[in-house]
Design a protein around this motif. Sequence first.
Motif, PDB file in Angstrom:
ATOM      1  N   TYR A  27       0.833  -1.198   0.000  1.00  0.00           N
ATOM      2  CA  TYR A  27       0.000   0.000   0.000  1.00  0.00           C
ATOM      3  C   TYR A  27       0.873   1.257   0.000  1.00  0.00           C
ATOM      4  O   TYR A  27       0.595   2.225  -0.706  1.00  0.00           O
ATOM      5  CB  TYR A  27      -0.914   0.020   1.227  1.00  0.00           C
ATOM      6  CG  TYR A  27      -1.843  -1.163   1.338  1.00  0.00           C
ATOM      7  CD1 TYR A  27      -2.478  -1.697   0.221  1.00  0.00           C
ATOM      8  CD2 TYR A  27      -2.103  -1.765   2.571  1.00  0.00           C
ATOM      9  CE1 TYR A  27      -3.329  -2.786   0.313  1.00  0.00           C
ATOM     10  CE2 TYR A  27      -2.963  -2.848   2.684  1.00  0.00           C
ATOM     11  CZ  TYR A  27      -3.567  -3.352   1.551  1.00  0.00           C
ATOM     12  OH  TYR A  27      -4.415  -4.421   1.656  1.00  0.00           O
ATOM     13  N   SER A  44     -10.769   3.202  -2.472  1.00  0.00           N
ATOM     14  CA  SER A  44     -10.257   1.889  -2.061  1.00  0.00           C
ATOM     15  C   SER A  44     -10.070   0.987  -3.279  1.00  0.00           C
ATOM     16  O   SER A  44      -9.109   0.207  -3.338  1.00  0.00           O
ATOM     17  CB  SER A  44     -11.214   1.240  -1.054  1.00  0.00           C
ATOM     18  OG  SER A  44     -12.508   1.084  -1.608  1.00  0.00           O
ATOM     19  N   SER A  55     -10.348  -4.873  -2.952  1.00  0.00           N
ATOM     20  CA  SER A  55     -10.701  -3.693  -2.162  1.00  0.00           C
ATOM     21  C   SER A  55     -11.259  -4.050  -0.792  1.00  0.00           C
ATOM     22  O   SER A  55     -11.054  -3.318   0.177  1.00  0.00           O
ATOM     23  CB  SER A  55     -11.690  -2.819  -2.929  1.00  0.00           C
ATOM     24  OG  SER A  55     -12.856  -3.546  -3.270  1.00  0.00           O
ATOM     25  N   LEU A  58      -8.353  -4.620   1.424  1.00  0.00           N
ATOM     26  CA  LEU A  58      -7.712  -3.344   1.738  1.00  0.00           C
ATOM     27  C   LEU A  58      -8.474  -2.612   2.834  1.00  0.00           C
ATOM     28  O   LEU A  58      -7.877  -2.105   3.792  1.00  0.00           O
ATOM     29  CB  LEU A  58      -7.621  -2.492   0.475  1.00  0.00           C
ATOM     30  CG  LEU A  58      -7.039  -1.082   0.637  1.00  0.00           C
ATOM     31  CD1 LEU A  58      -6.204  -0.705  -0.590  1.00  0.00           C
ATOM     32  CD2 LEU A  58      -8.146  -0.030   0.815  1.00  0.00           C
ATOM     33  N   ARG A  59      -9.796  -2.550   2.705  1.00  0.00           N
ATOM     34  CA  ARG A  59     -10.580  -1.845   3.723  1.00  0.00           C
ATOM     35  C   ARG A  59     -10.449  -2.518   5.088  1.00  0.00           C
ATOM     36  O   ARG A  59     -10.381  -1.841   6.118  1.00  0.00           O
ATOM     37  CB  ARG A  59     -12.050  -1.763   3.293  1.00  0.00           C
ATOM     38  CG  ARG A  59     -12.300  -0.784   2.149  1.00  0.00           C
ATOM     39  CD  ARG A  59     -13.773  -0.541   1.916  1.00  0.00           C
ATOM     40  NE  ARG A  59     -14.432  -1.730   1.383  1.00  0.00           N
ATOM     41  CZ  ARG A  59     -14.575  -1.989   0.090  1.00  0.00           C
ATOM     42  NH1 ARG A  59     -14.086  -1.150  -0.819  1.00  0.00           N
ATOM     43  NH2 ARG A  59     -15.195  -3.085  -0.323  1.00  0.00           N
ATOM     44  N   TYR A  75      -9.668   7.982   0.377  1.00  0.00           N
ATOM     45  CA  TYR A  75      -8.639   8.146   1.398  1.00  0.00           C
ATOM     46  C   TYR A  75      -7.723   9.317   1.050  1.00  0.00           C
ATOM     47  O   TYR A  75      -7.386   9.523  -0.115  1.00  0.00           O
ATOM     48  CB  TYR A  75      -7.788   6.878   1.509  1.00  0.00           C
ATOM     49  CG  TYR A  75      -8.542   5.673   2.017  1.00  0.00           C
ATOM     50  CD1 TYR A  75      -8.638   5.407   3.380  1.00  0.00           C
ATOM     51  CD2 TYR A  75      -9.138   4.784   1.127  1.00  0.00           C
ATOM     52  CE1 TYR A  75      -9.315   4.282   3.846  1.00  0.00           C
ATOM     53  CE2 TYR A  75      -9.813   3.658   1.579  1.00  0.00           C
ATOM     54  CZ  TYR A  75      -9.898   3.428   2.943  1.00  0.00           C
ATOM     55  OH  TYR A  75     -10.568   2.325   3.403  1.00  0.00           O
TER      56      TYR A  75
END
Length: 254
Positions: A27, A44, A55, A58-59, A75
Amino acid sequence: MATGRTHRPATRSRGIPEATVARLPLYLRALTGLSERSVPTVSSEELAAAAGVNSAKLRKDFSYLGSYGTRGVGYDVEYLVYQISRELGLTQDWPVVIVGIGNLGAALANYGGFASRGFRVAALIDADPGMAGKPVAGIPVQHSDDLEKIIEDNGVSIGVIATPAGAAQPVCDRLVAAGVTSILNFAPTVLTVPDGVDVRKVDLSIELQILAFHEQRKAGEEAAAADAAGAVAAGRGDSADKGPDGDVPAVMPA
């Protein structure tokens, strides 16, 4: 001497899973690229695609950091860069020693990404007396006899091992005894360390072997597909040679 066990990753602070920790640098790399292009915010979905994850994952990962983004906005890129850098410990200067200044060690010493990512190569160490004093990447190589003093003088807690396999464990033992608690191992061998010492292994030959497996599998799939296509074409040719009742017609004289 280190007489412990084969290393297993320790549980991270704040309950962040090891798998999430392993993805944070991905990231950060993607976010740094966005930051360099002056991109203020990112969704995201966009960030997940850039990092090579989905995604939802990631969240979930960012929820461990307490970062949830803003609906319809996404973000804040700069804040996430800071937040992940802080979580990874990259907001401070980490002195690193590289032990083993052969071709690989010299290449690592010349890598320009250390400084921009929170690391400083404090010393280069090699067992060859002929290397002592020779500059590599502008840093004079020091003899391994002075390893413990070098670590103490520079406050080193991270060591990089780029030695031949046979020398790696003795070097590891000396690093640990001198106070190093994190080791990046490029030597083609498994290191044994005591509790409280983290080891990350980078084995280029293993990675190449995995790629060879995938290449072989792809070649097999292509060959199977070609055989199947050939069989279908042959079947069509046979059908064309047969008459309406399925028998092969006799060859008519000229």
